[in-house]
Design a protein around this motif. Structure first.
Motif, PDB file in Angstrom:
ATOM      1  N   LEU A  57     -75.348 -46.882  44.364  1.00  0.00           N
ATOM      2  CA  LEU A  57     -75.991 -46.302  45.538  1.00  0.00           C
ATOM      3  C   LEU A  57     -75.348 -46.800  46.833  1.00  0.00           C
ATOM      4  N   ILE A  58     -74.971 -48.082  46.866  1.00  0.00           N
ATOM      5  CA  ILE A  58     -74.318 -48.623  48.072  1.00  0.00           C
ATOM      6  C   ILE A  58     -72.960 -47.967  48.277  1.00  0.00           C
ATOM      7  N   VAL A  59     -72.164 -47.881  47.184  1.00  0.00           N
ATOM      8  CA  VAL A  59     -70.844 -47.257  47.300  1.00  0.00           C
ATOM      9  C   VAL A  59     -71.003 -45.774  47.625  1.00  0.00           C
ATOM     10  N   GLY A  60     -71.990 -45.120  47.009  1.00  0.00           N
ATOM     11  CA  GLY A  60     -72.238 -43.713  47.312  1.00  0.00           C
ATOM     12  C   GLY A  60     -72.642 -43.522  48.772  1.00  0.00           C
ATOM     13  N   GLY A  61     -73.447 -44.441  49.291  1.00  0.00           N
ATOM     14  CA  GLY A  61     -73.819 -44.389  50.711  1.00  0.00           C
ATOM     15  C   GLY A  61     -72.604 -44.554  51.610  1.00  0.00           C
ATOM     16  N   TYR A  62     -71.708 -45.473  51.215  1.00  0.00           N
ATOM     17  CA  TYR A  62     -70.486 -45.669  51.985  1.00  0.00           C
ATOM     18  C   TYR A  62     -69.636 -44.396  51.977  1.00  0.00           C
ATOM     19  N   ALA A  64     -70.727 -41.366  51.599  1.00  0.00           N
ATOM     20  CA  ALA A  64     -71.408 -40.370  52.421  1.00  0.00           C
ATOM     21  C   ALA A  64     -71.119 -40.610  53.899  1.00  0.00           C
ATOM     22  N   LEU A  65     -71.138 -41.891  54.318  1.00  0.00           N
ATOM     23  CA  LEU A  65     -70.798 -42.209  55.713  1.00  0.00           C
ATOM     24  C   LEU A  65     -69.353 -41.859  56.014  1.00  0.00           C
ATOM     25  N   ALA A  66     -68.445 -42.089  55.062  1.00  0.00           N
ATOM     26  CA  ALA A  66     -67.038 -41.742  55.266  1.00  0.00           C
ATOM     27  C   ALA A  66     -66.889 -40.233  55.406  1.00  0.00           C
ATOM     28  N   LEU A  67     -67.648 -39.475  54.630  1.00  0.00           N
ATOM     29  CA  LEU A  67     -67.594 -38.016  54.742  1.00  0.00           C
ATOM     30  C   LEU A  67     -68.095 -37.555  56.107  1.00  0.00           C
ATOM     31  N   VAL A  68     -69.175 -38.164  56.568  1.00  0.00           N
ATOM     32  CA  VAL A  68     -69.690 -37.832  57.896  1.00  0.00           C
ATOM     33  C   VAL A  68     -68.655 -38.178  58.964  1.00  0.00           C
ATOM     34  N   ALA A  69     -67.979 -39.342  58.781  1.00  0.00           N
ATOM     35  CA  ALA A  69     -66.955 -39.748  59.752  1.00  0.00           C
ATOM     36  C   ALA A  69     -65.797 -38.760  59.764  1.00  0.00           C
ATOM     37  N   VAL A  70     -65.411 -38.260  58.596  1.00  0.00           N
ATOM     38  CA  VAL A  70     -64.323 -37.278  58.528  1.00  0.00           C
ATOM     39  C   VAL A  70     -64.740 -35.985  59.217  1.00  0.00           C
ATOM     40  N   LEU A  71     -65.975 -35.548  58.989  1.00  0.00           N
ATOM     41  CA  LEU A  71     -66.445 -34.319  59.623  1.00  0.00           C
ATOM     42  C   LEU A  71     -66.529 -34.466  61.147  1.00  0.00           C
ATOM     43  N   VAL A  72     -67.012 -35.633  61.589  1.00  0.00           N
ATOM     44  CA  VAL A  72     -67.106 -35.874  63.035  1.00  0.00           C
ATOM     45  C   VAL A  72     -65.709 -35.962  63.642  1.00  0.00           C
ATOM     46  N   ALA A  73     -64.780 -36.634  62.909  1.00  0.00           N
ATOM     47  CA  ALA A  73     -63.409 -36.763  63.421  1.00  0.00           C
ATOM     48  C   ALA A  73     -62.743 -35.398  63.505  1.00  0.00           C
ATOM     49  N   GLY A  74     -63.003 -34.535  62.530  1.00  0.00           N
ATOM     50  CA  GLY A  74     -62.421 -33.188  62.562  1.00  0.00           C
ATOM     51  C   GLY A  74     -62.993 -32.362  63.700  1.00  0.00           C
ATOM     52  N   PRO A  90     -62.758 -46.723  47.961  1.00  0.00           N
ATOM     53  CA  PRO A  90     -64.178 -46.736  47.604  1.00  0.00           C
ATOM     54  C   PRO A  90     -64.559 -45.603  46.656  1.00  0.00           C
ATOM     55  N   GLY A  91     -63.892 -44.469  46.774  1.00  0.00           N
ATOM     56  CA  GLY A  91     -64.173 -43.356  45.864  1.00  0.00           C
ATOM     57  C   GLY A  91     -63.815 -43.709  44.432  1.00  0.00           C
ATOM     58  N   LEU A  92     -62.672 -44.329  44.246  1.00  0.00           N
ATOM     59  CA  LEU A  92     -62.271 -44.768  42.912  1.00  0.00           C
ATOM     60  C   LEU A  92     -63.243 -45.821  42.390  1.00  0.00           C
ATOM     61  N   GLY A  93     -63.623 -46.753  43.257  1.00  0.00           N
ATOM     62  CA  GLY A  93     -64.592 -47.781  42.863  1.00  0.00           C
ATOM     63  C   GLY A  93     -65.927 -47.166  42.454  1.00  0.00           C
TER      64      GLY A  93
END
Length: 178
Positions: A57-62, A64-74, A90-93
């Motif tokens: 859940l922690i890695v999944g939350g991370y 999700a935050l990375a996905l939000v960061a990519v969308l905001v950056a785009g 983190p995705g591989l982990g």
């Protein structure tokens, strides 16, 4: 070769229980014994380990935050490549943690013994059922003398509603020493 019905004394309308059951129309009165309930007992279930679930859940939350960061950056025009550089590790982990988290619990010994016992009982009942005869004129089942063992006595005519119980009882008695 037909056996003589104990109720009407005729042998023209007697069939083995299997032949009567598989006939057209089938004689539902002499249905075979139900198979043992082995589904759910014989297989181990995949379960989540609580510790690995928390890490997942922690890695999944991370992620999700990375996905939000990519969308905001785009959306803001910031270089998406810089943000994506940190996502694969983190995705591989996350996928490794998911793979390790879904371990299988071993089967308890009691379940294996229970499945084995049910199979033995069912096999004995099927053997008794295979030796049963059915009179289509009287709509009764019976076992001729010596059907299960050489010294086994002939049964009386068995009404349809008593047939399953008679199969179970005769299986217990015929194979008591087995």
């Amino acid at each position: 070769m037909s056996e003589q019905c104990p109720q009407c004394g005729g042998s023209d309308s007697t069939l083995r229980a299997r032949q009567a059951w598989e006939g057209d129309p089938p004689a539902v009165e002499v249905a075979p014994p139900a198979a043992p309930p082995v589904t759910g007992i014989a297989t181990a279930e995949a379960r989540w380990n609580p510790t690995t679930r928390t890490v997942a859940l922690i890695v999944g939350g991370y992620l999700a935050l990375a996905l939000v960061a990519v969308l905001v950056a785009g959306a803001t025009g910031v270089g998406v490549g810089a943000v994506l550089a940190g996502v694969p590790l983190p995705g591989l982990g996350f996928w490794v943690v998911l793979y390790l988290a879904r371990g299988r619990d071993p089967l308890p010994a009691a379940n294996a013994e229970q499945v084995s016992f049910h199979k033995v009982v069912w096999t004995r009942r099927m053997q008794v059922w295979e030796h049963a005869w059915f009179c289509s004129a009287c709509r009764v089942a019976f076992w001729p003398a010596g059907a299960l063992k050489p010294a086994f006595p002939a049964s009386p005519a068995v009404p349809p509603h008593e047939f399953p119980l008679m199969v179970a009882t005769m299986a217990d008695r015929a194979y008591a020493q087995a």
